[in-house]
Design a protein around this motif. Structure first.
Motif, PDB file in Angstrom:
ATOM      1  N   LYS A 153      63.232  26.800  63.435  1.00 35.70           N
ATOM      2  CA  LYS A 153      62.280  27.877  63.166  1.00 35.70           C
ATOM      3  C   LYS A 153      62.814  28.732  62.016  1.00 35.70           C
ATOM      4  O   LYS A 153      63.998  29.056  61.983  1.00 35.70           O
ATOM      5  N   ILE A 154      61.930  29.081  61.085  1.00 38.44           N
ATOM      6  CA  ILE A 154      62.314  29.929  59.966  1.00 38.44           C
ATOM      7  C   ILE A 154      62.444  31.372  60.450  1.00 38.44           C
ATOM      8  O   ILE A 154      61.538  31.906  61.085  1.00 38.44           O
ATOM      9  N   VAL A 155      63.580  31.979  60.133  1.00 38.71           N
ATOM     10  CA  VAL A 155      63.828  33.377  60.476  1.00 38.71           C
ATOM     11  C   VAL A 155      63.954  34.162  59.170  1.00 38.71           C
ATOM     12  O   VAL A 155      64.778  33.825  58.319  1.00 38.71           O
ATOM     13  N   LEU A 156      63.108  35.169  59.022  1.00 37.06           N
ATOM     14  CA  LEU A 156      63.113  36.007  57.825  1.00 37.06           C
ATOM     15  C   LEU A 156      63.866  37.301  58.093  1.00 37.06           C
ATOM     16  O   LEU A 156      63.735  37.895  59.164  1.00 37.06           O
ATOM     17  N   SER A 157      64.605  37.738  57.103  1.00 35.73           N
ATOM     18  CA  SER A 157      65.235  39.064  57.113  1.00 35.73           C
ATOM     19  C   SER A 157      64.623  39.814  55.936  1.00 35.73           C
ATOM     20  O   SER A 157      65.080  39.670  54.795  1.00 35.73           O
ATOM     21  N   ILE A 158      63.580  40.567  56.208  1.00 33.06           N
ATOM     22  CA  ILE A 158      62.837  41.261  55.155  1.00 33.06           C
ATOM     23  C   ILE A 158      63.613  42.516  54.743  1.00 33.06           C
ATOM     24  O   ILE A 158      63.756  43.444  55.543  1.00 33.06           O
ATOM     25  N   PRO A 159      64.122  42.552  53.510  1.00 35.54           N
ATOM     26  CA  PRO A 159      64.871  43.740  53.087  1.00 35.54           C
ATOM     27  C   PRO A 159      63.946  44.939  52.876  1.00 35.54           C
ATOM     28  O   PRO A 159      62.798  44.783  52.458  1.00 35.54           O
ATOM     29  N   GLU A 160      64.468  46.118  53.186  1.00 40.57           N
ATOM     30  CA  GLU A 160      63.720  47.334  52.914  1.00 40.57           C
ATOM     31  C   GLU A 160      63.967  47.718  51.467  1.00 40.57           C
ATOM     32  O   GLU A 160      65.106  47.708  51.004  1.00 40.57           O
ATOM     33  N   MET A 161      62.902  48.049  50.773  1.00 47.91           N
ATOM     34  CA  MET A 161      62.989  48.402  49.355  1.00 47.91           C
ATOM     35  C   MET A 161      62.439  49.806  49.162  1.00 47.91           C
ATOM     36  O   MET A 161      61.551  50.238  49.890  1.00 47.91           O
ATOM     37  N   GLN A 162      62.968  50.473  48.145  1.00 50.08           N
ATOM     38  CA  GLN A 162      62.487  51.804  47.798  1.00 50.08           C
ATOM     39  C   GLN A 162      62.096  51.833  46.331  1.00 50.08           C
ATOM     40  O   GLN A 162      62.728  51.169  45.499  1.00 50.08           O
ATOM     41  N   ASP A 163      61.064  52.633  46.035  1.00 48.10           N
ATOM     42  CA  ASP A 163      60.670  52.804  44.643  1.00 48.10           C
ATOM     43  C   ASP A 163      61.624  53.787  43.965  1.00 48.10           C
ATOM     44  O   ASP A 163      62.590  54.257  44.573  1.00 48.10           O
ATOM     45  N   SER A 164      61.370  54.113  42.714  1.00 46.83           N
ATOM     46  CA  SER A 164      62.267  54.984  41.951  1.00 46.83           C
ATOM     47  C   SER A 164      62.337  56.406  42.505  1.00 46.83           C
ATOM     48  O   SER A 164      63.254  57.157  42.181  1.00 46.83           O
ATOM     49  N   GLN A 165      61.373  56.776  43.363  1.00 46.91           N
ATOM     50  CA  GLN A 165      61.348  58.113  43.953  1.00 46.91           C
ATOM     51  C   GLN A 165      61.884  58.116  45.391  1.00 46.91           C
ATOM     52  O   GLN A 165      61.824  59.129  46.076  1.00 46.91           O
ATOM     53  N   GLY A 166      62.374  56.979  45.860  1.00 43.32           N
ATOM     54  CA  GLY A 166      62.930  56.891  47.201  1.00 43.32           C
ATOM     55  C   GLY A 166      61.905  56.599  48.281  1.00 43.32           C
ATOM     56  O   GLY A 166      62.224  56.616  49.468  1.00 43.32           O
ATOM     57  N   ASN A 167      60.664  56.325  47.881  1.00 39.99           N
ATOM     58  CA  ASN A 167      59.614  55.978  48.856  1.00 39.99           C
ATOM     59  C   ASN A 167      59.758  54.531  49.285  1.00 39.99           C
ATOM     60  O   ASN A 167      60.138  53.666  48.494  1.00 39.99           O
ATOM     61  N   ARG A 168      59.404  54.274  50.522  1.00 40.22           N
ATOM     62  CA  ARG A 168      59.450  52.912  51.063  1.00 40.22           C
ATOM     63  C   ARG A 168      58.409  52.035  50.374  1.00 40.22           C
ATOM     64  O   ARG A 168      57.266  52.441  50.193  1.00 40.22           O
ATOM     65  N   MET A 169      58.826  50.831  50.020  1.00 35.61           N
ATOM     66  CA  MET A 169      57.913  49.844  49.450  1.00 35.61           C
ATOM     67  C   MET A 169      57.599  48.817  50.535  1.00 35.61           C
ATOM     68  O   MET A 169      58.453  48.507  51.360  1.00 35.61           O
ATOM     69  N   ASP A 170      56.371  48.308  50.508  1.00 33.94           N
ATOM     70  CA  ASP A 170      55.924  47.322  51.488  1.00 33.94           C
ATOM     71  C   ASP A 170      55.698  45.980  50.811  1.00 33.94           C
ATOM     72  O   ASP A 170      55.452  45.899  49.604  1.00 33.94           O
TER      73      ASP A 170
END
Length: 161
Positions: A128-145
């Motif tokens: 089974k494929i297991v994903l580890s989705i990294p959390e990303m932030q934009d240049s202002q520190g906001n969460r990216m989806d």
């Protein structure tokens, strides 16, 4: 930009770097041969676009290539979309070693292409494929989806892990 190819060979492995657009003018792939006793790595980090005739040209090329192992690196979103849409686009023995995943920030409107690499952001555990989705932030520190439908975009991993 017309399709340009760069080649390198080392340690029983041929690497082909594709740069530009895969389209009706992508004749650079015609006649390309690799040593059938070598592995083939295809680097797609500089692939900018692909259209229906480019899909056909690439499919024709990749289906006739003989090699020991076939690995694809730095697959851009446009390429991943084709893998998911076109049944048999890649041979069954192909392995995706890395690919880009688009992210978007609602707050800033920024987007980013994040490289997912085998064994880091995705791996196979008990078939089974297991994903580890990294959390990303934009240049202002906001969460990216993620800027894709998760179930659709990552579907190719089941076949080309």
């Amino acid at each position: 930009m017309a399709l340009q190819l760069s080649f390198s060979v080392s340690d029983k492995c041929t690497t082909i770097l594709l740069k530009g657009s895969l389209n009706e003018y992508s004749s650079a792939l015609d006649g390309v041969e690799v040593n059938p006793n070598f592995d083939l790595n295809i680097d797609l980090k500089d692939l900018q676009a692909i259209n229906s005739l480019g899909i056909r040209n690439f499919h024709s090329f990749i289906q006739r290539v003989r090699c020991q192992r076939l690995k694809l690196f730095y697959c851009p979103r446009v390429f991943v979309n084709q893998i998911n849409m076109v049944e048999g686009f890649l041979p069954d023995k192909a392995e995706i070693e890395s690919f880009f995943v688009p992210y978007f920030s609602e707050q800033s409107g920024e987007d980013a292409q994040v490289l997912f690499t085998k064994f880091l952001e995705y791996k196979k555990v008990k078939d089974k494929i297991v994903l580890s989705i990294p959390e990303m932030q934009d240049s202002q520190g906001n969460r990216m989806d993620l800027d894709v439908f998760r179930d659709q975009y990552f579907r190719f991993l089941d076949k080309y892990y």
